[in-house]
Write an enzyme that holds these catalytic residues in place. Structure first.
Site, PDB file in Angstrom:
ATOM      1  N   ARG A   1       0.824  -1.202   0.000  1.00 17.02           N
ATOM      2  CA  ARG A   1       0.000   0.000   0.000  1.00 17.02           C
ATOM      3  C   ARG A   1       0.861   1.257   0.000  1.00 17.02           C
ATOM      4  O   ARG A   1       0.538   2.251  -0.662  1.00 17.02           O
ATOM      5  CB  ARG A   1      -0.956   0.001   1.194  1.00 17.02           C
TER       6      ARG A   1
ATOM      7  N   LYS B   1      -2.548   7.027   1.196  1.00 17.29           N
ATOM      8  CA  LYS B   1      -2.172   7.262   2.599  1.00 17.29           C
ATOM      9  C   LYS B   1      -1.019   8.265   2.633  1.00 17.29           C
ATOM     10  O   LYS B   1       0.155   7.916   2.774  1.00 17.29           O
ATOM     11  CB  LYS B   1      -1.791   5.947   3.286  1.00 17.29           C
TER      12      LYS B   1
ATOM     13  N   GLU C   1     -15.769   6.864   6.450  1.00 17.33           N
ATOM     14  CA  GLU C   1     -14.747   6.320   7.344  1.00 17.33           C
ATOM     15  C   GLU C   1     -14.553   7.256   8.525  1.00 17.33           C
ATOM     16  O   GLU C   1     -15.120   8.346   8.579  1.00 17.33           O
ATOM     17  CB  GLU C   1     -13.419   6.146   6.598  1.00 17.33           C
TER      18      GLU C   1
END
Length: 402
Positions: free
Chosen positions: A158, A252, A285
């Protein structure tokens, strides 16, 4: 006649810059009045009268008060010393000792100095790193459990996807980065805690573009954490802070100001976290965790990952939850749009993330979730993840050679 005037700044303030000269275009007026300031530890204002003379000199003739302070005693101004490298290191170490947080930093790798340090005072990065002043960096994390890194490869993959989206090159290939991360944990001697790591476009200057950065940088730090997160239920609120657009939410990156403000807003309202809704009003989220629900039909539901960060822990929960189907605790697992009404009417609601594992939600805004108690599915999923961290397959547990 000369084409410019010489502007001489004179001051007795020892902390300001010394007298300097500035050139100004000449004009047709016999006199002008200018305002200027001395930029040092404090700012002092003064007035100057400009008159045409053969020397074309201008001198400060009147001083006014210190800007931003009612205290005009220059002896009370902070005198910033110029420190040697040794003095800086000593002061950093003293600062660390006097301002210890509840986190213990065990080791850090930096590609800038090309190695690992176990001295918290040396765990620093350059101010001109674009990750610092422009937010041009990405990061990820992996839990350390009983001498193993949990889901290191999943988190590393990721990280590399995020770096590609952020146009950040790699200072090393994937295999080397992986070895560096493992070696950093090994050097730390930490057997339980977390490993956090960052990729940045690197230091170079204070410009907007990264074209002046010589090469990308990798940083990693090991944080000791001896106990597991508690399973006590919490209250959440609907966040009023705008969430990131999907392009940035799925990456991220280090631009976590919206996340931080959302968390702070929740804490200011006596809640644990804020819940974001997407641009269509569906549940998205939390600030650094995913959200899941158990419906009245005994389905485990999570929002799609197309507009939010695909949490590694949340995705592992989806795999491990298959066991709960075989045990009859739930009847199915589904990814899809979840309305606020559906969420608040669920039998269970939970937050999922590497830092909290699985945390039950007992109240959302003023609405009580289920019976207002920690639910059985949230507890079962917490236990499954902890068991996976302690004795799961080699695909999710990487041993650290201490």
């Amino acid at each position: 006649m000369a084409s410019s005037l010489t502007f001489l700044c004179e001051t007795t303030l020892k902390n300001a810059f010394p007298s300097r000269s500035f050139a100004f275009p000449s004009g047709s007026h016999e006199a002008q009045r200018l305002s200027f300031g001395f930029h040092g530890v404090a700012l002092r204002r003064a007035k100057a009268e400009v008159k045409w003379r053969s020397s074309r000199e201008v001198r400060a003739v009147e001083n006014s008060s210190w800007a931003g302070s009612a205290d005009t005693d220059i002896n009370n101004l902070f005198d910033a010393p110029v420190l040697s490298n040794t003095e800086v290191a000593e002061r950093l170490r003293t600062y660390q000792e006097q301002n210890q947080s509840n986190q213990h930093y065990m080791a850090m790798f930096s590609s800038i100095f090309g190695g690992i340090t176990t001295d918290p005072a040396a765990m620093v990065i350059p101010m001109d790193d674009h990750m610092v002043h422009r937010g041009h960096g990405v990061f990820d994390t992996a839990a350390i459990m009983d001498g193993h890194l949990y889901e290191l490869d999943q988190h590393l993959d990721r990280l590399l996807r995020s770096a590609s989206m952020a146009k950040i090159g790699l200072p090393f290939d994937r295999s080397t980065i992986r070895n560096i991360l493992i070696n950093t944990v090994s050097a730390s001697k930490c057997t339980r805690g977390s490993l956090r790591y960052w990729l940045s476009v690197g230091p170079g200057d204070f410009q907007l573009s990264s074209s002046g950065c010589a090469k990308p940088a990798l940083y990693a730090i090991v944080i000791e954490g001896r106990s597991l997160p508690d399973q006590k239920g919490v209250r959440v609120i609907t966040s009023s802070i705008p969430m990131k657009s999907p392009e940035f939410a799925i990456m991220k990156n280090v631009n976590y100001l919206p996340n931080a403000l959302s968390k702070m807003e929740a804490e200011e309202n006596g809640a644990f976290a804020g819940i974001w809704l997407d641009n269509e009003g569906y549940v998205a989220e939390g600030p650094n965790m995913n959200v899941a629900f158990v419906t009245a039909d005994k389905e485990l539901m999570m929002p799609h990952f197309d507009k939010i960060l695909s949490g590694c822990t949340a995705k592992r929960v989806l795999v491990l939850a298959e066991k709960l189907i075989s045990e009859g605790m739930i009847d199915g697992i589904r990814l899809g749009n979840v309305s606020v009404e559906q969420g608040k009417m669920a039998d269970e609601m939970m937050l999922i993330g590497s830092g909290i594992i699985v945390k039950p939600v007992l109240q959302w805004d003023k609405h009580i979730i289920g019976d207002g108690k920690e639910g059985p599915v949230a507890k079962a999923l917490f236990d499954l993840i902890v068991e996976d961290m302690q004795s799961g397959p080699a695909s999710v547990r990487v041993p650290v050679p201490y």
